[in-house]
Scaffold this motif. Structure first.
Motif, PDB file in Angstrom:
ATOM      1  N   ILE A 201       0.838  -1.202   0.000  1.00 50.63           N
ATOM      2  CA  ILE A 201       0.000   0.000   0.000  1.00 50.63           C
ATOM      3  C   ILE A 201       0.871   1.249   0.000  1.00 50.63           C
ATOM      4  O   ILE A 201       0.590   2.215  -0.735  1.00 50.63           O
ATOM      5  CB  ILE A 201      -0.951   0.007   1.205  1.00 50.63           C
ATOM      6  N   TYR A 202       1.925   1.255   0.802  1.00 52.64           N
ATOM      7  CA  TYR A 202       2.811   2.423   0.853  1.00 52.64           C
ATOM      8  C   TYR A 202       3.422   2.706  -0.515  1.00 52.64           C
ATOM      9  O   TYR A 202       3.448   3.857  -0.975  1.00 52.64           O
ATOM     10  CB  TYR A 202       3.910   2.213   1.888  1.00 52.64           C
ATOM     11  N   GLN A 203       3.917   1.674  -1.185  1.00 53.18           N
ATOM     12  CA  GLN A 203       4.538   1.855  -2.488  1.00 53.18           C
ATOM     13  C   GLN A 203       3.525   2.343  -3.523  1.00 53.18           C
ATOM     14  O   GLN A 203       3.827   3.207  -4.353  1.00 53.18           O
ATOM     15  CB  GLN A 203       5.165   0.532  -2.966  1.00 53.18           C
ATOM     16  N   GLN A 204       2.328   1.788  -3.442  1.00 53.13           N
ATOM     17  CA  GLN A 204       1.279   2.179  -4.386  1.00 53.13           C
ATOM     18  C   GLN A 204       0.937   3.650  -4.245  1.00 53.13           C
ATOM     19  O   GLN A 204       0.894   4.398  -5.226  1.00 53.13           O
ATOM     20  CB  GLN A 204       0.029   1.326  -4.135  1.00 53.13           C
ATOM     21  N   LEU A 205       0.714   4.112  -3.018  1.00 55.94           N
ATOM     22  CA  LEU A 205       0.331   5.506  -2.796  1.00 55.94           C
ATOM     23  C   LEU A 205       1.509   6.449  -2.984  1.00 55.94           C
ATOM     24  O   LEU A 205       1.321   7.608  -3.368  1.00 55.94           O
ATOM     25  CB  LEU A 205      -0.288   5.683  -1.411  1.00 55.94           C
ATOM     26  N   SER A 206       2.704   5.942  -2.731  1.00 54.87           N
ATOM     27  CA  SER A 206       3.890   6.760  -2.969  1.00 54.87           C
ATOM     28  C   SER A 206       4.012   7.107  -4.449  1.00 54.87           C
ATOM     29  O   SER A 206       4.383   8.230  -4.816  1.00 54.87           O
ATOM     30  CB  SER A 206       5.142   6.018  -2.495  1.00 54.87           C
ATOM     31  N   ARG A 207       3.666   6.137  -5.325  1.00 54.15           N
ATOM     32  CA  ARG A 207       3.689   6.413  -6.763  1.00 54.15           C
ATOM     33  C   ARG A 207       2.590   7.399  -7.146  1.00 54.15           C
ATOM     34  O   ARG A 207       2.821   8.327  -7.927  1.00 54.15           O
ATOM     35  CB  ARG A 207       3.531   5.111  -7.556  1.00 54.15           C
ATOM     36  N   TRP A 208       1.403   7.201  -6.612  1.00 52.98           N
ATOM     37  CA  TRP A 208       0.281   8.075  -6.962  1.00 52.98           C
ATOM     38  C   TRP A 208       0.518   9.520  -6.517  1.00 52.98           C
ATOM     39  O   TRP A 208       0.326  10.452  -7.280  1.00 52.98           O
ATOM     40  CB  TRP A 208      -1.001   7.556  -6.296  1.00 52.98           C
ATOM     41  N   TYR A 209       0.915   9.662  -5.261  1.00 55.96           N
ATOM     42  CA  TYR A 209       1.010  10.999  -4.678  1.00 55.96           C
ATOM     43  C   TYR A 209       2.404  11.603  -4.779  1.00 55.96           C
ATOM     44  O   TYR A 209       2.598  12.765  -4.440  1.00 55.96           O
ATOM     45  CB  TYR A 209       0.574  10.967  -3.209  1.00 55.96           C
ATOM     46  N   GLY A 210       3.368  10.794  -5.244  1.00 59.03           N
ATOM     47  CA  GLY A 210       4.721  11.308  -5.359  1.00 59.03           C
ATOM     48  C   GLY A 210       4.997  12.020  -6.674  1.00 59.03           C
ATOM     49  O   GLY A 210       6.048  12.628  -6.854  1.00 59.03           O
ATOM     50  N   ARG A 211       4.030  11.956  -7.579  1.00 61.49           N
ATOM     51  CA  ARG A 211       4.218  12.606  -8.874  1.00 61.49           C
ATOM     52  C   ARG A 211       4.138  14.128  -8.750  1.00 61.49           C
ATOM     53  O   ARG A 211       3.452  14.651  -7.870  1.00 61.49           O
ATOM     54  CB  ARG A 211       3.167  12.111  -9.864  1.00 61.49           C
ATOM     55  N   THR A 212       4.804  14.801  -9.654  1.00 64.09           N
ATOM     56  CA  THR A 212       4.729  16.264  -9.676  1.00 64.09           C
ATOM     57  C   THR A 212       3.303  16.694 -10.018  1.00 64.09           C
ATOM     58  O   THR A 212       2.671  16.142 -10.916  1.00 64.09           O
ATOM     59  CB  THR A 212       5.706  16.838 -10.718  1.00 64.09           C
TER      60      THR A 212
END
Length: 514
Positions: A201-212
């Motif tokens: 879950i952390y990796q998934q949301l990190s990709r979603w919300y880590g984008r510019t």
């Protein structure tokens, strides 16, 4: 009297014949060779996918090319050097952000940079020595507020914890977060499942919300309670030891633990916020002034977006020949046709190439906030977005979409109800050009491209498109797959319809909503 009527009729007929001849001459300017030449540059590897931030600055090169062409045609700049500066802001994750557990004396016991801001301020913000309270899965909340406290909420539910279902349910999580936020905490920490060993879950949301994230600099982002996703080790350290957080959750599920637990002797420090950068973004705007002393104060907008997706993770170029190189160069060719008219239209024509459509239709949003002709004087907007393809068997991947790419005679012609006559004018010229307009797209398509920002101000719009194909948003959207004869037909249709609109005297202009 009869003789006078005959003379007037003859004069009107002669005027119509000369007007038709002038239109025919202008239409001859629209040329497949020109379309191909322009598109071969706009969709070339040299421009690296026309996205801000590429090493080649391909988006700026495209803007320069459009401006140089407008100057060559003798069009008036709609902004200095044809460039309307768009105040665009890019915000991205700040790698220096942290969450820190401290003891009663303020001594650091644990510090981590592993955190994902799901909600929160763009500006940097520091929080020190904040008391924390655990609320389990948020199923039993107190009557009182959480004023001045940091709340730890377990991600998921008791069921997902028991069954080890590491799944993100966006709607459910948002509902739980809203319930917590209604209690007015200072910060919410959403803690992932302690048995999620791969941090799925952390990796998934990190990709979603880590984008510019991109937005207009003028847009005010409302202050809201920060929501930060963290790993279970943060909760373990708050409770004073390894695996204590899992034990707390297990006791809660077993009915041996109250969900509410105020943390004693330890508190939290946080640094949150994002890094922001103002970007060099621009719309390209050129004008053909109208011939009528009064009506030239009004305008018809011919628009397309000229940006695309840039490079993929392997450095391959998203050339965007159809999306939206096709619309970009079709407007260029129409500009040349208008510039060659012997008799200019009564109203002014604004040729508008907007930036940032792929980032959220930002350029068109900016233009409608800062129009070069007032919106109440804008009688129609024609938006061309993907107009260069003809159906191939491989395009059946879009069979379930109402917008699958059309055959050689078909075209999507989306209008709103601001001025119903516009659809009738379009139908008339489609019949003349042997085109079959599809006007059945659901209303949701009024908000899926740049015409939306004109539509929301009650300005009549037409969105021309040939439809979605197998190469949509893929690196295979290349010039070789473009049908330039189809593009020419779209250009001819848009030219004829927009010219009639520019010359009509009976248009009821809708003032923009306040």
């Amino acid at each position: 009297m009869v003789q006078r009527k005959i003379i007037i009729t003859i004069q009107v007929l002669i005027s119509f014949i000369f007007s038709a001849f002038a239109q025919h001459t202008a239409l001859q300017v629209i040329d497949t060779a020109d379309l191909k030449e322009h598109l071969s540059f706009i969709a070339s590897d040299e421009l690296q996918g026309r996205r801000m931030g590429t090493e080649a600055e391909g988006l700026n090169k495209a803007a320069d090319y459009l401006a140089e062409n407008a100057a060559r045609l003798g069009l008036t700049p709609g902004a200095p050097d044809y460039f309307q500066k768009v105040d665009l802001l890019a915000t991205k994750k700040d790698e220096t952000n942290f969450v820190e557990v401290v003891d009663a004396k303020g001594k650091s016991k644990f510090k981590a940079h592993s955190m994902v801001e799901l909600r929160g301020p763009d500006a940097p913000k520091s929080i020190t020595n904040m008391p924390a309270i655990l609320v389990g899965f948020g199923e039993q909340l107190p009557d009182k507020d959480f004023d001045g406290k940091l709340v730890l909420l377990a991600q998921g539910t008791e069921k997902s914890f028991t069954n080890k279902l590491f799944h993100w349910n966006n709607r459910m999580e948002n509902e739980r977060l809203e319930a917590i936020k209604s209690k007015n905490p200072e910060v919410v920490l959403l803690v992932t499942d302690p048995d999620d060993k791969t941090n799925k879950i952390y990796q998934q949301l990190s990709r979603w919300y880590g984008r510019t994230r991109y937005q207009l600099a003028s847009e005010n982002t409302k202050e809201e309670i920060p929501v930060i996703l963290v790993l279970p080790e943060v909760a373990d350290q708050l409770l004073g030891g390894k695996r204590k957080y899992k034990k707390y959750l297990q006791n809660l599920v077993d009915g041996e633990q109250e969900s509410l637990m105020e943390v004693q002797k330890r508190s939290l420090n946080l640094k949150i916020g994002k890094k922001s950068e103002v970007l060099d973004a621009k719309n390209v705007v050129a004008v053909l002034e109208g011939a009528d002393p009064e009506l030239k104060k009004e305008c018809v907008v011919l628009m397309s977006h000229y940006d695309h997706l840039g490079l993929d993770e392997n450095g391959e170029v998203y050339n965007g020949a159809d999306d939206n190189g096709s619309g970009t160069v079709t407007i260029m060719e129409m500009a040349e046709a208008y510039a060659n008219l012997k008799e200019k239209p009564k109203r002014s024509i604004v040729f508008l190439w907007v930036t940032g459509e792929e980032l959220g239709m930002l350029g068109s949003n900016y233009y409608t906030q800062h129009p070069i002709v007032p919106l109440e004087k804008t009688v129609a907007c024609f938006n061309l977005d993907m107009v260069g393809r003809v159906f191939e068997e491989r395009d059946t991947v879009w069979n379930k979409s109402p917008k699958r790419v059309k055959d050689f005679d078909g075209i999507f012609a989306l209008t709103n109800d601001a001025w119903p006559e516009l659809a009738k004018i379009n139908q008339k010229y489609c019949e003349q050009l042997d085109l079959i307009p599809d006007t059945t797209l659901p209303a949701q398509f009024l908000s899926t491209s740049d015409h939306y920002h004109f539509h929301k101000h009650s300005i009549p719009i037409v969105n021309y498109a040939t439809g979605y194909h197998a190469d949509y948003h893929r690196i295979s959207d290349k010039v070789e797959r473009i049908n330039f004869e189809k593009m020419k037909r779209v250009a001819e249709l848009c030219f004829l319809v927009s010219l009639e609109v520019a010359n009509r005297d009976d248009i009821d202009i809708h003032k923009p909503e306040q």
